[in-house]
Design an enzyme around this catalytic site. Sequence first.
Site, PDB file in Angstrom:
ATOM      1  N   ARG A 185     -16.157 -29.131 -29.863  1.00 38.82           N
ATOM      2  CA  ARG A 185     -16.715 -30.452 -30.154  1.00 38.82           C
ATOM      3  C   ARG A 185     -16.030 -31.447 -29.241  1.00 38.82           C
ATOM      4  O   ARG A 185     -14.806 -31.587 -29.268  1.00 38.82           O
ATOM      5  CB  ARG A 185     -16.492 -30.816 -31.625  1.00 38.82           C
ATOM      6  CG  ARG A 185     -17.192 -29.863 -32.594  1.00 38.82           C
ATOM      7  CD  ARG A 185     -16.879 -30.234 -34.026  1.00 38.82           C
ATOM      8  NE  ARG A 185     -15.461 -30.087 -34.308  1.00 38.82           N
ATOM      9  CZ  ARG A 185     -14.882 -30.480 -35.439  1.00 38.82           C
ATOM     10  NH1 ARG A 185     -15.607 -31.026 -36.393  1.00 38.82           N
ATOM     11  NH2 ARG A 185     -13.591 -30.310 -35.636  1.00 38.82           N
ATOM     12  N   ASP A 196     -15.889 -35.358 -27.014  1.00 38.84           N
ATOM     13  CA  ASP A 196     -16.186 -36.781 -27.138  1.00 38.84           C
ATOM     14  C   ASP A 196     -17.488 -37.116 -26.418  1.00 38.84           C
ATOM     15  O   ASP A 196     -17.920 -36.408 -25.503  1.00 38.84           O
ATOM     16  CB  ASP A 196     -15.047 -37.608 -26.525  1.00 38.84           C
ATOM     17  CG  ASP A 196     -13.703 -37.313 -27.164  1.00 38.84           C
ATOM     18  OD1 ASP A 196     -13.689 -37.034 -28.374  1.00 38.84           O
ATOM     19  OD2 ASP A 196     -12.690 -37.363 -26.457  1.00 38.84           O
ATOM     20  N   ARG A 238      -7.974 -35.439 -22.411  1.00 33.69           N
ATOM     21  CA  ARG A 238      -8.080 -36.737 -21.736  1.00 33.69           C
ATOM     22  C   ARG A 238      -6.742 -37.473 -21.746  1.00 33.69           C
ATOM     23  O   ARG A 238      -6.403 -38.184 -20.790  1.00 33.69           O
ATOM     24  CB  ARG A 238      -9.172 -37.567 -22.392  1.00 33.69           C
ATOM     25  CG  ARG A 238     -10.574 -37.006 -22.159  1.00 33.69           C
ATOM     26  CD  ARG A 238     -11.598 -37.682 -23.045  1.00 33.69           C
ATOM     27  NE  ARG A 238     -11.602 -39.125 -22.844  1.00 33.69           N
ATOM     28  CZ  ARG A 238     -12.121 -39.991 -23.718  1.00 33.69           C
ATOM     29  NH1 ARG A 238     -12.652 -39.549 -24.864  1.00 33.69           N
ATOM     30  NH2 ARG A 238     -12.102 -41.281 -23.456  1.00 33.69           N
TER      31      ARG A 238
END
Length: 208
Positions: A4, A6, A151
């Site tokens: 999953r 962003d 990230r």
Amino acid sequence: MAGRTDAGVHAIGQVVSWPDAPDSLDIPTVRDAVNRICGPSIVVTDARPADPGFHARFSALSRTYIYAVLERPAPDPWLSKVALWHPLPLDVAAMQEGAGHLLGSHDFSSFGRVAEGTPPTRTLFELSCTRSGDVIRIVARANAFIQQMVRALAGTLLEVGVGKRDPDEMPGILAARDRGAAGVVAPPHALCLVAVEYDEGWSSPRVV
């Protein structure tokens, strides 16, 4: 799904399982129908029967992401949707040194949002920074990632690359277990899920 991600993150190695699919399902017909409806933005490249109990997400042994950075004075319109434009020179050797401090099993609370009731420990098998021309790839492979972890790793290593942080700061950032201790979260558009590995050597395609 196996991972999953962003909003804005890409995937070329995503895996989806359908546990309740009937045995009589014509898999090629379903694949072609999905591609006609969703293509070319979303494409099923392979479809096959799975073993009983297989789950795209929970059966995964590891996932691999690449964060792409374009280091050049001017941006490239062809890469603008899949790579972060960085006009300043980056010290990739220093980034690689910093990445080495983060390998292994650690509490990665400093590098992401930990969902309530979820342990923050993850095992980072690979974290590398390599250059090919003016494209720098940050490759991260782990048994799992907490939200925004890749990230945040990329953002922190970029700060190392411009000299804002020292590579030797990484152990202290881990030990802090504080999201504020690490660098900024890098933009999502340059991140791509490239592979998911499962038992018996099977994996989705990996492109590095």
